[in-house]
Every structure is written in structure tokens, then in C-alpha cells.
Design an enzyme around this catalytic site. Structure first.
Site, short mmCIF file in Angstrom:
data_model
loop_
_atom_site.label_atom_id
_atom_site.label_comp_id
_atom_site.label_asym_id
_atom_site.label_seq_id
_atom_site.Cartn_x
_atom_site.Cartn_y
_atom_site.Cartn_z
CG HIS A 255 3.81 1.73 4.55
ND1 HIS A 255 4.07 2.77 3.12
CD2 HIS A 255 3.56 0.60 3.79
CE1 HIS A 255 2.99 2.43 2.87
NE2 HIS A 255 2.63 0.88 2.96
N GLY B 17 -9.25 11.37 1.46
CA GLY B 17 -8.70 9.94 0.67
C GLY B 17 -10.08 8.99 0.28
CG LEU B 18 -9.10 4.70 -1.35
CD1 LEU B 18 -8.28 3.53 -1.52
CD2 LEU B 18 -9.56 5.35 -2.62
NE ARG C 95 3.68 -3.99 2.72
CZ ARG C 95 2.58 -3.57 2.81
NH1 ARG C 95 1.95 -2.40 3.48
NH2 ARG C 95 2.07 -3.34 1.03
N GLY D 117 -11.02 14.17 6.10
CA GLY D 117 -10.02 13.63 5.24
C GLY D 117 -11.06 13.23 4.11
N GLY E 125 -12.12 8.18 3.34
CA GLY E 125 -12.75 10.10 3.57
C GLY E 125 -13.86 10.05 2.36
CG LEU F 187 -5.29 0.70 -1.50
CD1 LEU F 187 -5.26 0.40 -3.25
CD2 LEU F 187 -4.72 1.87 -1.22
CD GLU G 291 -2.74 4.48 7.70
OE1 GLU G 291 -1.38 4.24 7.92
OE2 GLU G 291 -2.30 5.13 6.94
NE ARG H 145 -1.39 -1.60 5.84
CZ ARG H 145 -1.26 -1.57 3.90
NH1 ARG H 145 -1.56 -2.80 2.94
NH2 ARG H 145 0.31 -0.49 3.74
#
Length: 646
Positions: free
Chosen positions: A409, A43-44, A338, A41, A46, A449, A433, A443
């Protein structure tokens, strides 16, 4: 007695991380050059991990199924990233961020991990500013902050409505620098399909080249899973269609425990479903709740007229509008967490006050903030989000309220990890995640992030050395060992099995059917009867899937249908575990709402006596019931109390 060892350090919570860093083993620069690490991965989590580990001197192999690391789904994050810098001088602190996160997660997260996250959060902002991330700034040049749900201070740093994109570009630039320097070897369009273990330790992966169809073996001294969450088990979610859980799931089936799968977040501000052929949902950032007011009509007759198109929202006078979040939660108003906002929207719609033709929407109105601040200010803060909403719905949110409704989400559950972010398989780590560690049952906004970059930049680079210090005498992993040959054979057999079913039904049919079962019985409100029914229907769907699946094309070529088939096969199994975990947890907490466990006014009611634990599930076979292991949650710093935002 649980067999889980979270390896939480001793001592006061404010000193655990610093004491731990001082005691864990370190690998010398000369020895780092001998060691290889696989990161799944980009993403942020990885990208930051791969870049940081390479910077330290390790040899890194990074994998993503996209054609570029910068296409990772972190790019879709909109509203911001939290950090306890107290720039607004509104009494924020590391402790307050820690407290808000534990409370926001409804007291189902591990205190030590959350405090560490709060501790390192200020460093993330400094790192990203140094990389050139264009955070919003005040007139004098200082970084700007805004509020998010579940907090009473402003600690969220942002770049308009594209914070994830800008942060990912920063991490991507760091990753590219290491690729150019030769420390990271990048494998794009490669999908991990199995984990290879030797003598109980993670020693590599089996991956499929998605362009040629070739099955390949890759060895390493440690493997890091940073492949995101499993929200697409519901089919319709805010995740990109390619987001999947297969990397985590194959690790689960190799012995990595899966924790709290029922903790799934429903985001309150999503553009409502608008057709049966829709493939994903679009999120409107939580940051919009800073300046937008959520409401429905007070009168049922007004709601009926809205649904029929007889009147529009601007035809309803202020006195006839029910600002229900402000009414029910006066302290936090529109900025409740949320899960609370989502259930409140569902309650209004279930009561008949929904405002779109299906009765599944509420309004998010900017009329009042435009009158107070001026349109230009709102454009500067949210302009790209407003533009996106108008392109999708053909309605101008500057002139009439947005329509929003909750949607799947983020997933707070994930692979179980200890304080070092290591799973129950030595040498296998999970970050971002993909793990369960920091968010509990819900969360808080702008914390995803934060966790991804904290794990990749400031936690894993320290903790992985403690394990690898014992591996420096292990030679480069030989991918011709029997374990690799056996794993490759297993992957090939699975793909051939899917490809050769030769049924009549495409994979999307099964994914949609699974999503319907999950949303109907394992969605915003859950009960024992519905969950039991969901487990039975998912098991029946799995039988149908393996009887009637149609995979066109070729195995050894570009074949997105074959890729989807493998992912949906995993989602079907994961969906059953999710429902089983939800059935076992007979309490309401955060995003997990059991109708049998609520207060008189409809709020979630926890059962701390029986469920103050992490549920970690051990795989025992596809047709066998998994074994539940419990990690008791001990609250030494924050006292358990019923969560309230009123």
C-alpha cells in the site's frame, strides 16, 4: 561518524518548531517575486505546497504526468485524516497523537518531525473546512470523528469513504486559484526525468512532454519533490498503475540519499488477488474496521468447505468463528495497526484457515454492526465503499462478509530529508510520501493525508525561505548552461537506449517478474536467504531487461510503453536497494518483519541496540554497492519499549 545533519532544533520538544520558526531566515515579499520554485507532483503535498508558495509570492512551476492535477493518486485515499482536536472529548491531545505515531511506527521515526506533525494537525482541518471540504458532521453540526488502527481515541476526520478526493479538490481549488492569478505555471502531461545541479545545488529539471515526446529544460532556485511513493515496485499494489518512483530515483542518483527503503506498508484490508492478468489491487478503507469484525473459521474442515464452495460464510455459526484479532489483541481488537493486522491475517491463512479458493483471504463482517446500528447508519458511513466492493466482486457486503487480504500500500521509506525537509542536495526538498520523515517503520491509518497537507501548507512554506534567503541575488537560472545541456543529453541517451533494444518482450513482463520476486522474498515475511536470492534474481532480471525489452511506437510522440520502460528500469534498481536494506536490517520492526527476529508468540522483535537508526543510502553507481550512512535516532521524550497492542 555520520555525515548526515538532521538540523533538529535545540530545546524541549514542544518548543522546537516555534523556536525554529522564530530563528530561521525570511524572504521579503519583494524578493520572493525574484525566485522560482519547481514542484513535482500535484497530490495533496504537491498541490498544497505549490498553492501556498505561490500565495506567498514565489514563482512556481508545477508538474504532473496526468492530464489534470486533480488526477493525482491522493484522490484514492478513503478513510480519513488525523488531527489532535479532541472533538470527542476522549482525552486526545497533541502529545497523544505524537506518542501514537512514534509507537505506531515502532520507534523508528524522528521524534522532532513527528511532534511537529502533531502540532500543526489541527490547522489542517481548519484550512480544509475553510476551503469547503465536506467533512462528515454530527447531528448538531460539529465535525464527526472515527477511530483508526493503533489508537484508543477518535481523531480521524472523514468524508464518507472519499476523504482523499474531497481533500484533493480543496487543494486543487487553491492551486487553480494561483494558476489563474499567474503565480503558478502548470505543466500537465510532463514527466521529470532528471535533476539538474549546478555547483552542488538543485537548479532545475529535465522533463519529457508526454504528448509530443519533446525533451525540455526548466530552471529554478529550488526544486520540491512531491511525487509519492514506490509501492509499484511490487507491481501489484493499491497504487494507481501510473504511480512511480522515477523523480525520487533520479534525485538519488544525483546525490540525494535514500532512507529506509525496506519500510514498506502492507495494508490488511485489500480485495484479494483474483487473476493472473490483474494490474492493480483495490483497497477497502481501514475505517471499515471500526464497525466490521475480522474472522476466519475455527475449524479447518469449515475452511476447506468454504474454499470448495460447499458452504458460505453465513452457514458458519458464531461459536465456530474465530475473531482472531479480538482474541490476540483484546485492548485494540480489530483496530490494531496495519502491520500487526496484516501479519495476523497471513498467519491464519498460512495455517489453513483462508476462506477463498486460493486460501488467501479472511472475512470482514458487518452483520453485527448492522444488527446493532441498523443498515441505514452503515450506509451513511461506508455506502460508497460497499458499492465499490459489490461492483468489483459481485457480492453484497450487506448480506455476506467482505473477503480481504493484505497488499502493498504505502511506503514509509523515501528520500532522506532534514528537519527543514531538505535533502542532502542543497535546494532540493522532498515532501509527503516522497520523503521518509514521519512514519518510521509503519504508518498509522489516516496519517498520510495529514503528513502531505502538513508539509505543503504549514512546514515547507516556512523552511524553504531559510534556504532561499541566501539565493535572492542569484539571477533567473539560465537553462542553456552546460549542466542543463549535459543532463538533457543524458536523458535522451537513456530513452534511446531503451527504445533501441528492439527485443521481443514487452515491459509489463519485466514489471510482473520483478513484482513476483519482491512479493515472494521481500513481502510480509523476510529472511536472509530469501533476500540474498532476491538481490541475485533482480540483478539477473536487469540484464535480461536490457537485452530483450521491446518498446513499440515512436520516441517523439505519445508513447506510454516508453514511459513505462523508464519507470520499470528505475524500479528494478530500486528493488535491489530495497532488498539490500532489508537484508542489512537484521531486526523486525513495523512493516519490516524478519523471521529471524520475532518473539515466542510471533510478534515483531526490535533490536534497539544495533538498529535504532535511519538507514540512508548513497548512490555509487548502478553496478556498485551503495554506501550506508546512519542517522542515530535519539528518543528524549518517548522511552523505547517493546510495542504491544494486547
Amino acid at each position: 561518524m555520520s555525515i548526515l545533519n538532521s538540523n533538529i532544533p535545540e530545546g524541549p520538544i514542544s518548543q522546537k518548531w516555534s523556536n525554529h520558526k522564530a530563528k530561521i531566515k525570511v524572504v521579503s515579499p519583494a524578493n520572493k517575486r525574484k525566485l522560482e520554485i519547481i514542484v513535482i507532483g500535484t497530490g495533496l503535498a504537491g498541490a498544497s505546497a505549490a498553492a501556498s508558495l505561490s500565495e506567498l509570492g514565489y514563482n512556481v512551476k508545477a508538474f504532473c504526468y496526468q492530464d489534470s492535477p486533480r488526477r493525482a493518486h491522493s484522490i484514492a485515499a478513503q478513510g480519513g485524516i488525523n488531527a489532535a482536536k479532541n472533538y470527542q472529548n476522549d482525552n486526545d491531545s497533541v502529545y497523544r497523537l505524537f506518542y501514537d505515531t512514534v509507537k505506531g511506527g515502532d520507534y523508528r521515526s524522528r521524534e522532532a518531525n513527528v511532534h511537529r506533525l502533531a502540532e500543526v494537525s489541527p490547522n489542517i482541518i481548519d484550512q480544509c473546512v475553510a476551503q469547503g471540504v465536506p467533512f462528515a458532521r454530527e447531528y448538531g453540526g460539529l465535525l464527526s470523528n472515527r477511530s483508526f488502527g493503533g489508537v484508543l481515541v477518535s481523531r480521524t476526520f472523514y468524508a464518507r469513504g472519499q476523504t482523499g478526493q474531497q481533500l484533493l479538490l480543496g487543494a486543487y481549488s487553491a492551486l487553480n486559484r494561483q494558476i489563474g492569478a499567474g503565480g503558478v505555471k502548470m505543466y500537465t502531461r510532463h514527466e521529470m526525468l532528471d535533476l539538474v545541479t549546478i555547483d552542488g545545488k538543485a537548479r532545475g529539471i529535465i522533463a519529457r512532454d508526454m504528448v509530443t515526446g519533446e525533451i525540455k529544460r526548466f530552471g529554478a532556485h529550488a526544486v520540491v519533490i512531491a511525487s509519492g511513493g514506490y509501492g509499484n515496485v511490487f507491481f501489484l499494489s493499491t497504487n494507481a498503475m501510473g504511480c512511480n518512483a522515477s523523480a525520487s530515483w533520479v534525485c538519488y542518483k544525483k546525490g540525494a540519499f535514500f532512507a529506509n527503503p525496506c519500510f514498506v506498508q502492507i495494508h490488511p484490508t485489500c480485495i484479494p488477488v483474483h487473476g493472473s492478468q490483474q494490474s492493480k489491487l483495490t483497497l477497502m478503507s481501514e475505517s471499515l474496521r471500526n464497525d466490521g469484525r475480522v474472522w476466519t473459521p475455527r475449524k479447518l474442515e469449515d475452511a476447506e468447505k468454504l474454499r470448495k464452495g460447499i458452504i458460505g460464510p453465513n452457514d458458519i455459526a458464531d461459536a465456530d468463528r474465530d475473531f482472531y484479532l479480538e482474541r490476540r489483541y483484546p485492548s485494540y481488537g480489530n483496530l490494531v495497526p496495519r502491520d500487526v493486522a496484516s501479519r495476523a491475517a497471513k498467519e491464519r491463512c498460512d495455517a489453513g484457515f483462508g476462506v477463498n479458493s486460493e486460501g488467501k483471504a479472511v472475512y470482514l463482517d458487518f452483520k453485527y454492526s448492522i444488527e446493532r446500528l441498523g443498515r441505514s447508519t452503515i450506509e451513511k458511513r461506508y455506502g460508497n465503499l460497499f458499492q465499490m466492493y459489490e461492483k468489483i466482486t459481485d457480492h453484497d457486503p450487506y448480506k455476506e462478509p467482505m473477503q480481504i487480504y493484505p497488499a502493498i500500500h504505502y511506503t514509509m521509506g523515501g528520500t532522506w530529508v532534514d528537519y527543514n525537509l531538505m535533502t542532502t542536495i542543497p535546494g532540493l526538498y522532498a515532501i509527503g510520501e516522497a520523503n521518509f520523515s514521519d512514519h518510521g517503520a509503519n504508518r498509522l491509518g489516516a496519517s498520510a493525508l495529514m503528513q502531505g497537507l502538513a508539509d505543503g501548507y504549514f512546514v515547507l512554506p516556512y523552511t524553504i525561505g531559510d534556504y532561499l534567503a541566501g539565493e535572492i541575488m542569484v539571477p533567473k537560472i539560465d537553462t542553456n548552461l552546460p549542466e542543463f545541456i549535459e543532463a538533457e543529453k543524458g536523458v535522451t541517451t537513456k530513452l534511446e537506449k531503451l527504445f533501441n533494444i528492439k527485443g521481443k518482450t514487452p515491459v509489463d513482463h519485466f514489471h510482473k517478474k520483478l513484482g513476483h520476486i519482491m512479493w515472494e522474498y521481500v513481502g510480509m515475511a523476510r529472511n536472509a536467504e530469501g533476500l540474498t536470492k532476491a538481490i541475485k534474481e533482480i540483478q539477473e532480471l536487469r540484464v535480461e531487461f536490457y537485452k530483450d525489452l521491446l518498446v513499440p511506437g515512436e520516441m517523439k510522440n505519445v508513447n506510454p510503453e516508453l514511459e513505462k520502460a523508464g519507470r520499470v528500469a528505475d524500479f528494478i534498481e530500486l528493488g535491489e536497494l530495497l532488498a539490500r536494506d532489508a537484508l542489512n536490517r537484521n531486526e523486525s520492526c513495523g512493516g519490516h518483519f524478519r523471521v529471524e527476529s520475532c518473539t515466542e508468540d510471533g510478534e515483531a522483535k526490535r533490536d534497539d541496540e544495533n538498529f535504532a537508526y535511519v538507514a540512508a543510502w548513497e548512490f555509487k553507481g548502478v553496478d556498485s554497492v551503495p554506501v550506508l550512512h546512519k542517522e542515530d535516532l535519539v528518543f528524549e521524550t518517548i522511552h523505547l519499549t517493546q510495542r504491544s497492542y494486547k
